[in-house]
Every structure is written in structure tokens, then in C-alpha cells.
Design an enzyme around this catalytic site. Sequence first.
Site, short mmCIF file in Angstrom:
data_model
loop_
_atom_site.label_atom_id
_atom_site.label_comp_id
_atom_site.label_asym_id
_atom_site.label_seq_id
_atom_site.Cartn_x
_atom_site.Cartn_y
_atom_site.Cartn_z
N SER A 10 0.88 -1.28 0.07
CA SER A 10 -0.04 0.15 -0.01
C SER A 10 0.92 1.38 0.12
O SER A 10 1.83 1.27 0.91
CB SER A 10 -0.84 0.10 1.37
OG SER A 10 -1.53 1.48 1.58
N HIS A 35 -1.05 -1.14 -4.32
CA HIS A 35 -2.20 -0.99 -3.69
C HIS A 35 -2.46 0.57 -3.19
O HIS A 35 -1.47 1.10 -2.75
CB HIS A 35 -2.44 -1.58 -2.47
CG HIS A 35 -3.73 -1.58 -1.67
ND1 HIS A 35 -4.68 -2.50 -1.96
CD2 HIS A 35 -4.12 -0.93 -0.67
CE1 HIS A 35 -5.97 -2.24 -1.13
NE2 HIS A 35 -5.46 -1.10 -0.40
N ASP A 37 -4.63 3.44 -1.92
CA ASP A 37 -5.56 3.76 -0.95
C ASP A 37 -6.30 5.03 -1.22
O ASP A 37 -5.48 6.09 -0.98
CB ASP A 37 -5.23 3.49 0.40
CG ASP A 37 -5.02 2.19 0.83
OD1 ASP A 37 -4.04 1.75 1.53
OD2 ASP A 37 -5.96 1.42 0.68
N MET A 39 -8.74 8.00 -0.53
CA MET A 39 -9.79 8.24 0.81
C MET A 39 -10.50 9.63 0.48
O MET A 39 -9.73 10.52 -0.04
CB MET A 39 -8.91 8.23 1.85
CG MET A 39 -8.33 6.96 2.27
SD MET A 39 -7.47 6.90 3.77
CE MET A 39 -6.89 5.26 3.64
N HIS A 68 -8.24 0.84 -4.19
CA HIS A 68 -8.98 0.65 -3.21
C HIS A 68 -9.84 1.91 -3.04
O HIS A 68 -9.41 2.93 -2.29
CB HIS A 68 -8.25 0.16 -1.99
CG HIS A 68 -9.20 -0.22 -0.72
ND1 HIS A 68 -8.71 -0.11 0.37
CD2 HIS A 68 -10.57 -0.24 -0.45
CE1 HIS A 68 -9.63 -0.47 1.45
NE2 HIS A 68 -10.82 -0.59 0.78
N MET A 70 -12.28 4.07 -0.95
CA MET A 70 -12.91 4.41 0.28
C MET A 70 -13.43 5.67 0.10
O MET A 70 -12.98 6.73 0.73
CB MET A 70 -11.81 4.41 1.57
CG MET A 70 -11.41 2.90 1.91
SD MET A 70 -9.65 2.85 2.80
CE MET A 70 -8.71 2.99 1.32
N MET A 139 -11.36 -6.26 5.06
CA MET A 139 -10.31 -5.39 5.81
C MET A 139 -10.21 -5.84 7.05
O MET A 139 -11.09 -6.37 7.79
CB MET A 139 -10.95 -4.06 6.02
CG MET A 139 -10.93 -3.37 4.61
SD MET A 139 -11.06 -1.74 4.66
CE MET A 139 -9.37 -1.07 5.15
N GLY A 144 -9.04 3.84 6.79
CA GLY A 144 -8.69 5.24 7.09
C GLY A 144 -7.20 5.78 7.12
O GLY A 144 -6.80 6.44 6.82
N GLY A 146 -3.10 3.78 7.79
CA GLY A 146 -1.93 2.92 7.88
C GLY A 146 -1.71 2.51 9.17
O GLY A 146 -1.74 3.50 10.08
N ASP A 177 -6.44 -6.83 4.21
CA ASP A 177 -5.85 -5.45 4.12
C ASP A 177 -5.63 -4.87 5.31
O ASP A 177 -6.95 -4.32 5.75
CB ASP A 177 -6.61 -4.55 3.31
CG ASP A 177 -6.05 -3.23 2.88
OD1 ASP A 177 -7.05 -2.44 2.16
OD2 ASP A 177 -5.29 -2.82 3.45
N GLY A 178 -4.80 -4.75 6.08
CA GLY A 178 -4.67 -3.83 7.44
C GLY A 178 -3.92 -4.59 8.16
O GLY A 178 -4.50 -5.59 8.88
C1 DX5 Z 1 -6.22 1.30 5.41
C2 DX5 Z 1 -6.02 1.05 4.00
C3 DX5 Z 1 -4.93 -0.12 4.08
C4 DX5 Z 1 -3.65 0.37 4.75
C5 DX5 Z 1 -2.91 -0.75 4.99
O1 DX5 Z 1 -7.74 2.12 5.26
O2 DX5 Z 1 -7.23 0.28 3.28
O3 DX5 Z 1 -4.54 -0.60 2.86
O4 DX5 Z 1 -2.83 1.27 4.00
O5 DX5 Z 1 -1.75 -0.27 5.78
P1 DX5 Z 1 -0.96 -1.16 6.84
O6 DX5 Z 1 -0.20 -2.22 6.31
O7 DX5 Z 1 0.03 -0.15 7.58
O8 DX5 Z 1 -2.17 -1.53 7.87
ZN ZN Z 2 -6.31 -0.57 1.28
#
Ligand code: DX5
Ligand code: ZN
Length: 220
Positions: A10, A35, A37, A39, A68, A70, A139, A144, A146, A177-178
Site C-alpha cells: 500500500s 495498492h 488507497d 480516501m 481501493h 474508500m 479489511m 482510513g 495505515g 488489508d490492514g
Molecule cells: C486502510 C487501508 C490499508 C492500509 C494498510 O484504510 O485500506 O490498505 O493502508 O496499511 P497497513 O499495512 O500499515 O495497515
Molecule cells: Zn487499502
Amino acid sequence: MSKKIKISPSILSADFSKLGEEIVSLDQAGADYIHVDVMDGHFVPNITIGPEIIKRLRPYTKKVFDVHLMISPVDKYIKDFANAGADIITFHPEATKDINKTIDLIKSFSKKVGISLKPHSQTELILDHLSSIDLILVMSVEPGFGGQKFMPEVLPKLEALKKIISEKNLNIDLEIDGGINFDNCEIAKNAGANILVSGSTIFKENNGNLKKNIGLLRSK
Ligand code: DX5
Ligand code: ZN
């Protein structure tokens, strides 16, 4: 036949001041997917990047952009993300009024379709759509940010989905993911995930040795 394990770093944990270089480094370090993200500060309490940035990042790698979303609303932006170079477009069922319409919209741009389930979103939300999608993103943190802690309570959901996919003989990738790290990546794979998303572990562990960290997540 079990699917090959893929690693999808990510870029949320990357250095946003040099995302192009970071993507080249991930590509050279053996990432299978990138990946991304997205948002919007509305569906989740954070704002990251949009289609314009993805379009600028596209020429830096040929690897799959695993996008992804969000965001909500989502339909009105699918075209922009598709044209920016997303390969897989994953959305949250709670972000759309009509899941079928969003799936069809993504497919109309010849992109792969993913649906993402937050930790407390139930599989019932997507069971009617399994034959139309390519990927389910389970998830293991609240969307939201990392660097959050892995939520093992989502593993039964992953196992249940794996069982359903096998019983129906569907070709759907299961992505987790997460909070994925070297201690929990094996249980995530054993529970059924064949794609692991990781941000902070890949970018921060072993002094940020991307190749080593990607290799460890894949092989452990
Ligand atoms: C959170 C994201 C994840 C996140 C993963 O909303 O969708 O993809 O960035 O990061 P880590 O691996 O640090 O949890
Ligand atoms: Zn993600």
C-alpha cells in the site's frame, strides 16, 4: 488448486513527496500489485489521493494498480479512476445505492471488480454478487489509516468466504488489508487470503528493505 500468493504494497505508507520513485522501487522490489488507497474524508476520516495522481503514477510501472476506493458516492468517479489507469477497482458496498450498477460500471471500462468489507461489514452484503466480481478485499483494520493493529476477529469471515468460493468453484481472489505483518501473514494465508496488502510493514521493517519485506510476507 491453491492460488499463488501475491503481495500488494500500500503506497499509503510511502513517501508522498516522491511517489513515482517509490513505485519504481516497489516494482523493482518484486511487488505483484500496487495498492492505492483512495480516501475522500467523507466515507473515511482521511483524505489521500485522486485520479489525477494515479494518472501521473501510471507510467512508472506496468504492475497492476489495485485501487481501493474508500469514497462515497463512488459511481460518479469510476470513469476517472478507470481512465487514470486503475486495473482493479474495489469499492465498499455501503458507498453505493446499487451494487450491481457499480459492478457493471467498473466492467464497462474493462476493469476488474473488487468489493471491500470493513471489519464489521457482513458477508451477506455481497453473497448475491459473487458471480460478478473478481476480488473480495477483507479489511482487518477500520478503513482510513495505515499502521493500525491487525484485527484477528475478521479471520472467520475470510475462512467462510474461502469456503463459499471453493464450494461454488468461483475464481475470486481473496485479499486481506490492514495491519498485516510477519507475525500474522501466515494465519491470514491459512485462513484463505491469496493477496496480502501491507503498508507499514513493507515500508518500515528491516530499515525499509522493500525487497526483503515483500519476500518475507510472501514466503512466511
Ligand atoms: C486502510 C487501508 C490499508 C492500509 C494498510 O484504510 O485500506 O490498505 O493502508 O496499511 P497497513 O499495512 O500499515 O495497515
Ligand atoms: Zn487499502
